[in-house]
Scaffold this active site. Structure first.
Site, PDB file in Angstrom:
ATOM      1  N   SER A 142       0.850  -1.190   0.000  1.00  0.00           N
ATOM      2  CA  SER A 142       0.000   0.000   0.000  1.00  0.00           C
ATOM      3  C   SER A 142       0.884   1.237   0.000  1.00  0.00           C
ATOM      4  O   SER A 142       2.063   1.191   0.406  1.00  0.00           O
ATOM      5  CB  SER A 142      -0.886   0.014   1.260  1.00  0.00           C
ATOM      6  OG  SER A 142      -1.553   1.253   1.419  1.00  0.00           O
ATOM      7  N   TYR A 155      -1.792  -1.334  10.279  1.00  0.00           N
ATOM      8  CA  TYR A 155      -1.858  -1.346   8.808  1.00  0.00           C
ATOM      9  C   TYR A 155      -0.531  -0.895   8.220  1.00  0.00           C
ATOM     10  O   TYR A 155       0.003  -1.541   7.304  1.00  0.00           O
ATOM     11  CB  TYR A 155      -2.991  -0.432   8.340  1.00  0.00           C
ATOM     12  CG  TYR A 155      -3.310  -0.586   6.871  1.00  0.00           C
ATOM     13  CD1 TYR A 155      -4.083  -1.656   6.423  1.00  0.00           C
ATOM     14  CD2 TYR A 155      -2.840   0.321   5.931  1.00  0.00           C
ATOM     15  CE1 TYR A 155      -4.385  -1.807   5.083  1.00  0.00           C
ATOM     16  CE2 TYR A 155      -3.130   0.186   4.581  1.00  0.00           C
ATOM     17  CZ  TYR A 155      -3.897  -0.880   4.164  1.00  0.00           C
ATOM     18  OH  TYR A 155      -4.184  -1.039   2.835  1.00  0.00           O
TER      19      TYR A 155
END
Length: 250
Positions: A142, A155
């Site tokens: 990401s 995350y």
């Protein structure tokens, strides 16, 4: 057809980027196994592929469970005779909380699904790819695996780990003609950003926070995965391809 007669596993293929990639692969002649915990969504993806004349199967899989991932790979080879491509895409988001307020169970769940699953996919796919004299593995990191964002500790950590795990695997298995790369999507129009969309204060900022001034589509990410899976990327391994509209430059 760039992937004619190839066999691919796509985890997290029930929706979003996973589904878009599955449909893109099918158009390029790939036999596809969809893996997801969402049975209805996974089967819907398979049905969409079959409607356009493609070949696909669905296996309900918890990608953080070693036994289930091993069985997924075995079933794929059992049905199609080989494994050429693995797209480790399954993932989950992070509650927006400070690290000190993040529950340990949430940390474990996010790390298991976003990072451990990539390790397990590599662990069980590589031996089969060696038998096929090579293959391609694409892992989903990401934009937030490259730069930090407040309140997303787990995350950030999980997606950063994917990048280094990708480099590690590329170094180890290059001699076996297995290429391992990662993609780093920015803000893409999928379910994972639904919470941001509902924030009237933040969304106008988040939705334009890149050089192109818009969010991306699952299909745009699928095109990048297709490239990294194809022979057009034959001299690319250990790389992380940002698909973020210039989010890193913003």
């Amino acid at each position: 057809m760039r992937l004619k007669n190839k066999t691919a596993i796509i985890t997290g293929g029930a929706s979003g980027i996973g589904r878009a990639t599955a449909l893109r692969f099918a158009n390029e002649g790939t036999q596809i196994v969809i893996a997801d915990i969402n049975g209805d969504g996974g089967q819907e993806t398979v049905n969409l592929i079959k409607q356009q004349g493609g070949t696909a199967l669905f296996y309900e899989t918890n990608v953080s469970d070693s036994k289930q991932v091993k069985e997924l790979v075995s079933a794929t080879v059992g049905n199609f005779g080989k494994l050429d491509i693995l797209f480790n895409h399954a993932g989950v988001g992070n509650p927006d909380v400070k690290s000190v307020d993040l529950e340990e169970e949430d940390w474990d769940r996010i790390i298991d699904i976003n990072l451990k699953s990539v390790f397990l996919g590599i662990k069980y796919a590589v031996p089969e790819m060696k038998k096929a004299s090579g293959g391609a593995i694409i892992n989903t990191s990401s934009l937030l695996g490259i730069k930090g964002q407040k309140y997303l500790a787990a995350y950030n950590a999980s997606k950063a780990g994917v990048i280094l795990l990708t480099k590690n695997a590329a170094l180890v298995y290059g001699k076996d003609r297995i290429r391992v790369n990662a993609i780093a999507p920015g803000v893409i129009d999928t379910q994972i950003i639904d919470g941001w969309k509902n924030d009237e204060r933040k969304w106008p900022i988040i939705s334009r926070a890149n050089a192109l001034g818009r969010i991306g589509t699952p299909e745009e990410v699928a095109n990048a995965v297709l490239f990294l899976s194809s022979d057009e990327a034959s001299f690319i391994t250990g790389a992380t391809l940002s698909v973020d509209g210039g989010g890193l430059t913003f």
